[in-house]
Design an enzyme around this catalytic site. Structure first.
Site, PDB file in Angstrom:
ATOM      1  N   HIS A  44      81.481  30.695  76.273  1.00  0.00           N
ATOM      2  CA  HIS A  44      81.948  31.807  76.772  1.00  0.00           C
ATOM      3  C   HIS A  44      84.037  30.291  77.020  1.00  0.00           C
ATOM      4  CE1 HIS A  44      80.519  35.549  77.702  1.00  0.00           C
ATOM      5  NE2 HIS A  44      79.574  35.038  76.547  1.00  0.00           N
ATOM      6  N   GLU A  46      85.465  30.042  79.725  1.00  0.00           N
ATOM      7  CA  GLU A  46      85.722  29.684  80.935  1.00  0.00           C
ATOM      8  C   GLU A  46      84.369  28.463  81.086  1.00  0.00           C
ATOM      9  OE1 GLU A  46      85.645  34.731  81.660  1.00  0.00           O
ATOM     10  OE2 GLU A  46      85.470  33.113  80.391  1.00  0.00           O
ATOM     11  N   CYS A  69      83.048  37.563  83.110  1.00  0.00           N
ATOM     12  CA  CYS A  69      81.207  38.013  82.970  1.00  0.00           C
ATOM     13  C   CYS A  69      80.414  38.516  83.966  1.00  0.00           C
ATOM     14  CB  CYS A  69      81.158  37.994  81.672  1.00  0.00           C
ATOM     15  SG  CYS A  69      80.223  36.256  81.705  1.00  0.00           S
ATOM     16  N   TRP A 169     101.742  46.703  41.877  1.00  0.00           N
ATOM     17  CA  TRP A 169     101.951  46.495  43.074  1.00  0.00           C
ATOM     18  C   TRP A 169     103.093  47.085  43.669  1.00  0.00           C
ATOM     19  CZ3 TRP A 169      98.646  43.859  45.139  1.00  0.00           C
ATOM     20  CH2 TRP A 169      97.730  42.848  44.645  1.00  0.00           C
ATOM     21  N   THR A 195      89.016  54.338  43.455  1.00  0.00           N
ATOM     22  CA  THR A 195      89.854  53.056  43.525  1.00  0.00           C
ATOM     23  C   THR A 195      89.257  51.560  43.025  1.00  0.00           C
ATOM     24  OG1 THR A 195      90.839  53.457  46.833  1.00  0.00           O
ATOM     25  CG2 THR A 195      91.270  51.232  45.451  1.00  0.00           C
ATOM     26  N   ASP A 199      91.563  50.184  39.582  1.00  0.00           N
ATOM     27  CA  ASP A 199      91.694  49.614  39.845  1.00  0.00           C
ATOM     28  C   ASP A 199      91.029  47.917  39.780  1.00  0.00           C
ATOM     29  OD1 ASP A 199      93.791  50.530  40.454  1.00  0.00           O
ATOM     30  OD2 ASP A 199      93.915  50.727  42.660  1.00  0.00           O
ATOM     31  N   ARG A 206      91.997  35.915  51.380  1.00  0.00           N
ATOM     32  CA  ARG A 206      92.627  35.083  50.380  1.00  0.00           C
ATOM     33  C   ARG A 206      93.509  34.822  51.383  1.00  0.00           C
ATOM     34  NH1 ARG A 206      91.814  39.365  46.919  1.00  0.00           N
ATOM     35  NH2 ARG A 206      93.868  40.090  46.788  1.00  0.00           N
ATOM     36  N   GLY A 305      92.132  55.120  48.734  1.00  0.00           N
ATOM     37  CA  GLY A 305      93.545  56.204  47.804  1.00  0.00           C
ATOM     38  C   GLY A 305      93.602  57.679  48.447  1.00  0.00           C
ATOM     39  N   ASN A 309      92.369  58.502  52.612  1.00  0.00           N
ATOM     40  CA  ASN A 309      92.744  58.660  54.090  1.00  0.00           C
ATOM     41  C   ASN A 309      92.813  60.161  54.436  1.00  0.00           C
ATOM     42  OD1 ASN A 309      93.761  55.718  52.609  1.00  0.00           O
ATOM     43  ND2 ASN A 309      95.662  56.745  51.283  1.00  0.00           N
TER      44      ASN A 309
END
Length: 374
Positions: A44, A46, A69, A169, A195, A199, A206, A305, A309
Protein backbone atom coordinates in the site's frame (compact mmCIF):
# COMPACT_ATOMS: atom_id res chain seq x y z
CA UNK A 1 -1.57 16.52 0.49
CA UNK A 2 -1.74 17.92 -3.05
CA UNK A 3 1.43 16.00 -3.85
CA UNK A 4 -0.08 12.85 -2.35
CA UNK A 5 -3.18 13.35 -4.51
CA UNK A 6 -0.97 13.68 -7.59
CA UNK A 7 0.71 10.39 -6.68
CA UNK A 8 -2.70 8.73 -6.38
CA UNK A 9 -3.94 10.14 -9.70
CA UNK A 10 -0.88 8.73 -11.46
CA UNK A 11 -2.09 5.19 -10.67
CA UNK A 12 -5.10 5.28 -13.00
CA UNK A 13 -5.68 1.72 -14.33
CA UNK A 14 -2.81 0.44 -12.18
CA UNK A 15 -4.47 0.05 -8.76
CA UNK A 16 -7.91 -1.45 -9.50
CA UNK A 17 -9.60 -3.36 -7.92
CA UNK A 18 -7.98 -1.58 -4.98
CA UNK A 19 -8.31 2.17 -4.39
CA UNK A 20 -5.87 4.74 -5.78
CA UNK A 21 -3.87 6.01 -2.82
CA UNK A 22 -0.88 8.30 -2.42
CA UNK A 23 1.19 8.93 0.71
CA UNK A 24 3.85 11.53 1.55
CA UNK A 25 5.99 11.47 4.72
CA UNK A 26 7.37 14.81 5.89
CA UNK A 27 10.04 15.10 8.59
CA UNK A 28 11.97 18.20 9.65
CA UNK A 29 10.34 20.23 6.88
CA UNK A 30 11.26 17.93 4.01
CA UNK A 31 9.82 14.90 2.22
CA UNK A 32 11.51 11.80 3.60
CA UNK A 33 9.36 9.22 1.84
CA UNK A 34 6.52 8.99 -0.65
CA UNK A 35 4.66 6.36 -2.60
CA UNK A 36 1.48 5.18 -4.26
CA UNK A 37 -0.29 1.85 -4.37
CA UNK A 38 0.19 -0.32 -7.44
CA UNK A 39 -1.90 -3.49 -7.23
CA UNK A 40 0.68 -5.77 -8.81
CA UNK A 41 3.37 -4.61 -6.37
CA UNK A 42 1.12 -5.36 -3.37
CA UNK A 43 2.46 -2.72 -0.94
CA UNK A 44 0.00 0.00 0.00
CA UNK A 45 1.05 3.62 -0.43
CA UNK A 46 1.94 4.02 3.25
CA UNK A 47 4.25 0.99 3.16
CA UNK A 48 6.00 2.24 0.01
CA UNK A 49 6.63 5.60 1.71
CA UNK A 50 7.75 4.03 4.99
CA UNK A 51 10.25 1.73 3.26
CA UNK A 52 11.75 4.72 1.46
CA UNK A 53 11.92 6.81 4.64
CA UNK A 54 13.39 4.15 6.92
CA UNK A 55 14.32 5.60 10.33
CA UNK A 56 13.48 9.10 9.10
CA UNK A 57 9.81 8.15 9.44
CA UNK A 58 10.09 8.43 13.25
CA UNK A 59 8.44 11.65 14.34
CA UNK A 60 7.31 12.47 10.78
CA UNK A 61 3.88 13.48 9.52
CA UNK A 62 2.15 11.16 7.06
CA UNK A 63 -0.15 12.74 4.46
CA UNK A 64 -2.33 10.03 2.96
CA UNK A 65 -5.24 10.37 0.55
CA UNK A 66 -7.34 7.61 2.18
CA UNK A 67 -7.65 6.50 5.78
CA UNK A 68 -4.93 3.90 6.52
CA UNK A 69 -6.44 0.43 6.61
CA UNK A 70 -6.97 -1.43 9.87
CA UNK A 71 -7.60 -4.94 8.57
CA UNK A 72 -5.56 -7.82 7.20
CA UNK A 73 -5.86 -8.26 3.44
CA UNK A 74 -3.15 -9.13 0.94
CA UNK A 75 -0.94 -7.05 3.27
CA UNK A 76 -1.04 -6.14 6.94
CA UNK A 77 -2.85 -3.10 8.40
CA UNK A 78 -1.23 0.18 7.38
CA UNK A 79 -2.39 1.84 10.60
CA UNK A 80 -0.25 -0.64 12.54
CA UNK A 81 2.73 -0.01 10.24
CA UNK A 82 2.52 3.74 10.82
CA UNK A 83 2.32 3.17 14.58
CA UNK A 84 5.34 0.83 14.51
CA UNK A 85 7.34 3.32 12.44
CA UNK A 86 6.83 5.99 15.09
CA UNK A 87 5.13 8.66 13.00
CA UNK A 88 3.81 11.45 15.20
CA UNK A 89 0.96 12.74 13.03
CA UNK A 90 -1.28 11.44 10.25
CA UNK A 91 -3.31 13.67 7.93
CA UNK A 92 -5.91 11.70 5.96
CA UNK A 93 -7.91 13.29 3.17
CA UNK A 94 -10.97 11.09 3.74
CA UNK A 95 -12.16 8.12 5.73
CA UNK A 96 -12.40 4.63 4.23
CA UNK A 97 -15.72 4.30 2.33
CA UNK A 98 -16.26 0.76 3.58
CA UNK A 99 -18.92 1.18 6.29
CA UNK A 100 -17.61 -1.93 8.06
CA UNK A 101 -14.12 -0.50 8.61
CA UNK A 102 -14.55 3.27 8.23
CA UNK A 103 -12.89 5.11 11.09
CA UNK A 104 -11.24 2.07 12.65
CA UNK A 105 -7.80 2.91 11.32
CA UNK A 106 -8.16 6.40 12.73
CA UNK A 107 -9.28 5.04 16.09
CA UNK A 108 -6.33 2.64 16.23
CA UNK A 109 -3.79 5.38 15.53
CA UNK A 110 -5.33 7.78 18.03
CA UNK A 111 -5.29 5.02 20.65
CA UNK A 112 -1.54 4.83 20.00
CA UNK A 113 -1.32 8.58 20.74
CA UNK A 114 -0.77 9.60 17.14
CA UNK A 115 -2.34 12.94 16.24
CA UNK A 116 -4.83 12.37 13.39
CA UNK A 117 -6.52 14.99 11.20
CA UNK A 118 -9.17 14.04 8.62
CA UNK A 119 -10.79 15.96 5.76
CA UNK A 120 -7.93 17.87 4.13
CA UNK A 121 -8.77 18.20 0.40
CA UNK A 122 -11.51 15.65 0.92
CA UNK A 123 -13.50 16.58 -2.20
CA UNK A 124 -10.50 16.03 -4.47
CA UNK A 125 -9.59 12.78 -2.73
CA UNK A 126 -13.09 11.35 -3.01
CA UNK A 127 -13.26 12.20 -6.72
CA UNK A 128 -10.24 9.96 -7.33
CA UNK A 129 -11.90 6.93 -5.76
CA UNK A 130 -15.54 7.28 -6.79
CA UNK A 131 -15.57 3.85 -8.42
CA UNK A 132 -13.93 2.13 -5.44
CA UNK A 133 -16.29 3.81 -2.98
CA UNK A 134 -19.36 2.85 -5.01
CA UNK A 135 -18.18 -0.73 -5.46
CA UNK A 136 -17.25 -1.31 -1.81
CA UNK A 137 -20.58 0.12 -0.64
CA UNK A 138 -22.99 -1.40 -3.20
CA UNK A 139 -21.17 -4.47 -4.50
CA UNK A 140 -21.58 -3.25 -8.10
CA UNK A 141 -19.44 -1.23 -10.51
CA UNK A 142 -19.91 2.51 -10.89
CA UNK A 143 -21.67 2.98 -14.25
CA UNK A 144 -20.88 5.95 -16.48
CA UNK A 145 -23.05 6.57 -19.53
CA UNK A 146 -21.09 8.28 -22.29
CA UNK A 147 -22.89 9.55 -25.38
CA UNK A 148 -21.96 11.66 -28.39
CA UNK A 149 -24.95 13.80 -29.35
CA UNK A 150 -25.90 16.27 -32.02
CA UNK A 151 -26.79 19.86 -31.20
CA UNK A 152 -30.46 18.83 -31.34
CA UNK A 153 -29.89 15.97 -28.88
CA UNK A 154 -29.84 12.99 -31.26
CA UNK A 155 -27.54 9.98 -31.06
CA UNK A 156 -27.07 8.99 -34.70
CA UNK A 157 -28.46 9.67 -38.20
CA UNK A 158 -31.53 7.74 -39.38
CA UNK A 159 -30.53 4.07 -39.92
CA UNK A 160 -31.57 4.24 -43.59
CA UNK A 161 -28.84 6.83 -44.23
CA UNK A 162 -26.06 4.85 -42.54
CA UNK A 163 -23.45 2.64 -44.17
CA UNK A 164 -23.39 -0.73 -42.40
CA UNK A 165 -20.27 -1.54 -40.37
CA UNK A 166 -18.98 2.00 -40.77
CA UNK A 167 -18.68 4.21 -37.67
CA UNK A 168 -20.30 7.63 -37.81
CA UNK A 169 -18.13 10.29 -36.15
CA UNK A 170 -20.39 12.95 -34.72
CA UNK A 171 -17.91 14.61 -32.38
CA UNK A 172 -14.43 15.84 -33.20
CA UNK A 173 -10.95 14.39 -32.53
CA UNK A 174 -10.58 16.21 -29.20
CA UNK A 175 -13.73 14.58 -27.82
CA UNK A 176 -12.68 11.20 -29.15
CA UNK A 177 -9.32 11.56 -27.39
CA UNK A 178 -11.18 12.30 -24.15
CA UNK A 179 -13.25 9.16 -24.63
CA UNK A 180 -10.02 7.17 -24.92
CA UNK A 181 -8.97 8.67 -21.59
CA UNK A 182 -12.31 7.59 -20.13
CA UNK A 183 -11.80 4.07 -21.45
CA UNK A 184 -8.34 4.01 -19.92
CA UNK A 185 -9.77 4.96 -16.53
CA UNK A 186 -12.50 2.30 -16.74
CA UNK A 187 -12.22 -1.40 -15.95
CA UNK A 188 -14.80 -2.34 -18.58
CA UNK A 189 -16.73 -0.88 -21.52
CA UNK A 190 -20.17 -2.15 -22.53
CA UNK A 191 -22.25 -1.95 -25.68
CA UNK A 192 -25.18 -3.79 -27.25
CA UNK A 193 -25.53 -6.05 -30.25
CA UNK A 194 -27.24 -3.27 -32.21
CA UNK A 195 -24.13 -1.12 -32.02
CA UNK A 196 -21.92 -4.08 -32.93
CA UNK A 197 -23.96 -4.86 -36.06
CA UNK A 198 -24.21 -1.21 -37.11
CA UNK A 199 -20.69 0.04 -36.37
CA UNK A 200 -18.41 -3.02 -36.01
CA UNK A 201 -16.47 -1.23 -33.23
CA UNK A 202 -13.22 -2.25 -31.54
CA UNK A 203 -13.92 -0.69 -28.13
CA UNK A 204 -10.25 -0.86 -27.15
CA UNK A 205 -8.24 1.48 -24.93
CA UNK A 206 -6.13 3.37 -27.47
CA UNK A 207 -4.84 5.99 -25.03
CA UNK A 208 -1.35 4.52 -25.12
CA UNK A 209 -1.20 4.65 -21.31
CA UNK A 210 -0.19 1.72 -19.12
CA UNK A 211 -2.81 -0.47 -17.46
CA UNK A 212 -2.40 -3.56 -15.26
CA UNK A 213 -5.22 -5.57 -16.82
CA UNK A 214 -6.86 -5.30 -20.23
CA UNK A 215 -10.00 -3.22 -20.67
CA UNK A 216 -12.81 -5.77 -20.52
CA UNK A 217 -15.09 -5.33 -23.55
CA UNK A 218 -18.65 -6.44 -22.87
CA UNK A 219 -21.42 -7.03 -25.42
CA UNK A 220 -25.04 -7.62 -24.46
CA UNK A 221 -26.08 -10.08 -27.13
CA UNK A 222 -29.16 -12.00 -26.03
CA UNK A 223 -29.19 -14.29 -29.12
CA UNK A 224 -25.43 -14.55 -29.77
CA UNK A 225 -25.59 -12.66 -33.06
CA UNK A 226 -22.13 -11.10 -32.79
CA UNK A 227 -20.35 -11.94 -36.08
CA UNK A 228 -17.36 -14.20 -35.72
CA UNK A 229 -15.53 -11.99 -38.21
CA UNK A 230 -16.30 -8.77 -36.33
CA UNK A 231 -13.44 -6.59 -35.14
CA UNK A 232 -14.37 -7.41 -31.55
CA UNK A 233 -14.01 -11.16 -32.02
CA UNK A 234 -10.99 -10.98 -34.31
CA UNK A 235 -9.13 -8.84 -31.75
CA UNK A 236 -10.21 -10.86 -28.68
CA UNK A 237 -7.43 -11.84 -26.30
CA UNK A 238 -9.43 -13.01 -23.29
CA UNK A 239 -10.78 -9.45 -23.00
CA UNK A 240 -14.18 -9.91 -24.64
CA UNK A 241 -17.27 -11.01 -22.75
CA UNK A 242 -20.54 -11.83 -24.53
CA UNK A 243 -23.59 -11.90 -22.28
CA UNK A 244 -26.63 -13.69 -23.62
CA UNK A 245 -29.99 -14.89 -22.32
CA UNK A 246 -32.59 -17.58 -22.73
CA UNK A 247 -34.82 -17.78 -25.78
CA UNK A 248 -38.58 -17.44 -25.60
CA UNK A 249 -40.30 -20.69 -24.74
CA UNK A 250 -37.15 -22.77 -24.95
CA UNK A 251 -35.98 -25.07 -22.21
CA UNK A 252 -32.42 -24.92 -20.97
CA UNK A 253 -31.67 -28.24 -22.68
CA UNK A 254 -33.03 -27.00 -26.01
CA UNK A 255 -30.98 -23.81 -25.71
CA UNK A 256 -27.88 -25.80 -24.94
CA UNK A 257 -28.35 -28.04 -27.98
CA UNK A 258 -28.95 -25.05 -30.25
CA UNK A 259 -26.10 -22.87 -29.01
CA UNK A 260 -23.29 -25.23 -27.98
CA UNK A 261 -21.57 -25.04 -31.36
CA UNK A 262 -21.92 -21.26 -31.50
CA UNK A 263 -20.51 -20.82 -28.00
CA UNK A 264 -17.64 -23.18 -28.79
CA UNK A 265 -16.79 -21.10 -31.85
CA UNK A 266 -16.62 -17.96 -29.73
CA UNK A 267 -14.54 -19.64 -27.05
CA UNK A 268 -12.11 -20.91 -29.69
CA UNK A 269 -11.49 -17.25 -30.54
CA UNK A 270 -10.74 -16.31 -26.92
CA UNK A 271 -14.22 -14.96 -26.18
CA UNK A 272 -15.94 -15.67 -22.86
CA UNK A 273 -19.68 -16.34 -23.09
CA UNK A 274 -21.91 -15.95 -20.03
CA UNK A 275 -25.64 -16.43 -19.73
CA UNK A 276 -27.87 -14.33 -17.48
CA UNK A 277 -31.57 -14.36 -16.80
CA UNK A 278 -34.03 -12.37 -18.85
CA UNK A 279 -36.88 -10.19 -17.66
CA UNK A 280 -39.79 -9.51 -20.00
CA UNK A 281 -37.78 -10.85 -22.90
CA UNK A 282 -34.75 -8.63 -22.20
CA UNK A 283 -31.48 -9.24 -20.42
CA UNK A 284 -31.63 -8.50 -16.71
CA UNK A 285 -29.31 -5.48 -16.45
CA UNK A 286 -28.93 -5.86 -12.69
CA UNK A 287 -27.72 -9.42 -13.27
CA UNK A 288 -25.27 -8.11 -15.87
CA UNK A 289 -23.77 -5.73 -13.30
CA UNK A 290 -23.53 -8.60 -10.82
CA UNK A 291 -21.57 -10.65 -13.39
CA UNK A 292 -19.11 -7.79 -13.77
CA UNK A 293 -18.81 -7.31 -10.02
CA UNK A 294 -17.79 -10.96 -9.73
CA UNK A 295 -14.89 -10.13 -12.04
CA UNK A 296 -13.76 -7.27 -9.77
CA UNK A 297 -14.90 -4.60 -12.21
CA UNK A 298 -15.12 -1.33 -10.27
CA UNK A 299 -15.96 1.00 -13.14
CA UNK A 300 -18.06 0.43 -16.25
CA UNK A 301 -18.33 2.76 -19.24
CA UNK A 302 -21.49 2.50 -21.32
CA UNK A 303 -21.08 3.17 -25.06
CA UNK A 304 -24.50 2.01 -26.15
CA UNK A 305 -27.32 2.71 -28.55
CA UNK A 306 -30.63 4.35 -27.82
CA UNK A 307 -32.43 1.31 -26.39
CA UNK A 308 -29.77 0.37 -23.85
CA UNK A 309 -29.22 4.00 -22.85
CA UNK A 310 -32.92 4.23 -22.10
CA UNK A 311 -33.01 0.91 -20.25
CA UNK A 312 -30.06 1.69 -17.96
CA UNK A 313 -31.45 5.14 -17.17
CA UNK A 314 -35.02 3.94 -16.64
CA UNK A 315 -33.80 1.32 -14.16
CA UNK A 316 -31.70 3.91 -12.30
CA UNK A 317 -28.51 1.96 -12.96
CA UNK A 318 -26.47 4.93 -14.25
CA UNK A 319 -24.24 6.66 -11.69
CA UNK A 320 -22.57 9.28 -13.89
CA UNK A 321 -23.30 10.78 -17.31
CA UNK A 322 -20.92 12.39 -19.81
CA UNK A 323 -22.77 13.88 -22.76
CA UNK A 324 -20.65 15.25 -25.63
CA UNK A 325 -22.57 17.71 -27.83
CA UNK A 326 -21.36 18.35 -31.38
CA UNK A 327 -22.41 21.51 -33.25
CA UNK A 328 -24.17 19.42 -35.94
CA UNK A 329 -27.96 18.95 -36.16
CA UNK A 330 -29.30 15.53 -37.20
CA UNK A 331 -33.03 16.25 -37.43
CA UNK A 332 -36.13 14.77 -35.84
CA UNK A 333 -35.91 11.49 -37.79
CA UNK A 334 -32.52 10.67 -36.27
CA UNK A 335 -31.94 8.08 -33.54
CA UNK A 336 -32.91 9.47 -30.11
CA UNK A 337 -30.49 9.61 -27.19
CA UNK A 338 -32.43 7.17 -24.98
CA UNK A 339 -35.47 5.31 -26.26
CA UNK A 340 -38.44 5.55 -23.91
CA UNK A 341 -36.64 7.94 -21.60
CA UNK A 342 -36.27 11.70 -21.26
CA UNK A 343 -34.42 13.83 -23.79
CA UNK A 344 -30.82 14.83 -23.02
CA UNK A 345 -32.06 18.38 -22.37
CA UNK A 346 -34.46 17.14 -19.69
CA UNK A 347 -31.77 14.94 -18.18
CA UNK A 348 -29.27 17.79 -18.07
CA UNK A 349 -31.81 20.09 -16.41
CA UNK A 350 -32.12 17.57 -13.57
CA UNK A 351 -28.37 17.29 -12.96
CA UNK A 352 -26.90 18.58 -9.72
CA UNK A 353 -23.66 20.58 -10.06
CA UNK A 354 -22.92 19.60 -13.68
CA UNK A 355 -19.43 20.19 -15.06
CA UNK A 356 -19.19 21.82 -18.47
CA UNK A 357 -16.06 21.33 -20.55
CA UNK A 358 -15.10 22.17 -24.11
CA UNK A 359 -13.26 19.72 -26.37
CA UNK A 360 -12.50 21.38 -29.68
CA UNK A 361 -15.84 22.40 -31.20
CA UNK A 362 -17.78 20.09 -28.85
CA UNK A 363 -19.26 20.77 -25.43
CA UNK A 364 -19.41 18.12 -22.72
CA UNK A 365 -21.81 18.07 -19.78
CA UNK A 366 -20.98 15.59 -17.02
CA UNK A 367 -22.32 14.94 -13.54
CA UNK A 368 -22.94 12.30 -10.93
CA UNK A 369 -26.47 10.96 -10.64
CA UNK A 370 -25.66 9.14 -7.37
CA UNK A 371 -23.09 10.09 -4.77
CA UNK A 372 -20.80 7.04 -4.63
CA UNK A 373 -19.71 7.80 -1.08
CA UNK A 374 -23.18 7.76 0.53
Amino acid sequence: MRHALDLARATVALASPNPQVGCVLVGNGEIVGEGAHLYDQRDHAEIVALKLAGERARGATAYVTLEPCSHQGRTGPCADALIAAGVSRVVAATVDPNPQVSGRGIERMRAAEIEVAVGVLQTEARAINEAFAHSIRTGRPLVTLKAALSADGMLAPPPATRTTHQPFWLTGPESRAEVQRMRHAADAVLTGIGTVLADDPLLTDRSGLARRRPLLRVVLDSRLRTPLDSQLVRSAQSDLLLIWGSGKGETAAQESDATTERIAAFEAEGVEVVRVAESNGKLDLSAVLDVLAQRQILSLLLECGSRLNGAFLAQDLVDRVALFHAPTNLGEDAVPFAAGYVSPEQLEQSLVSPQRTTFGADNCVSALLHDPWF
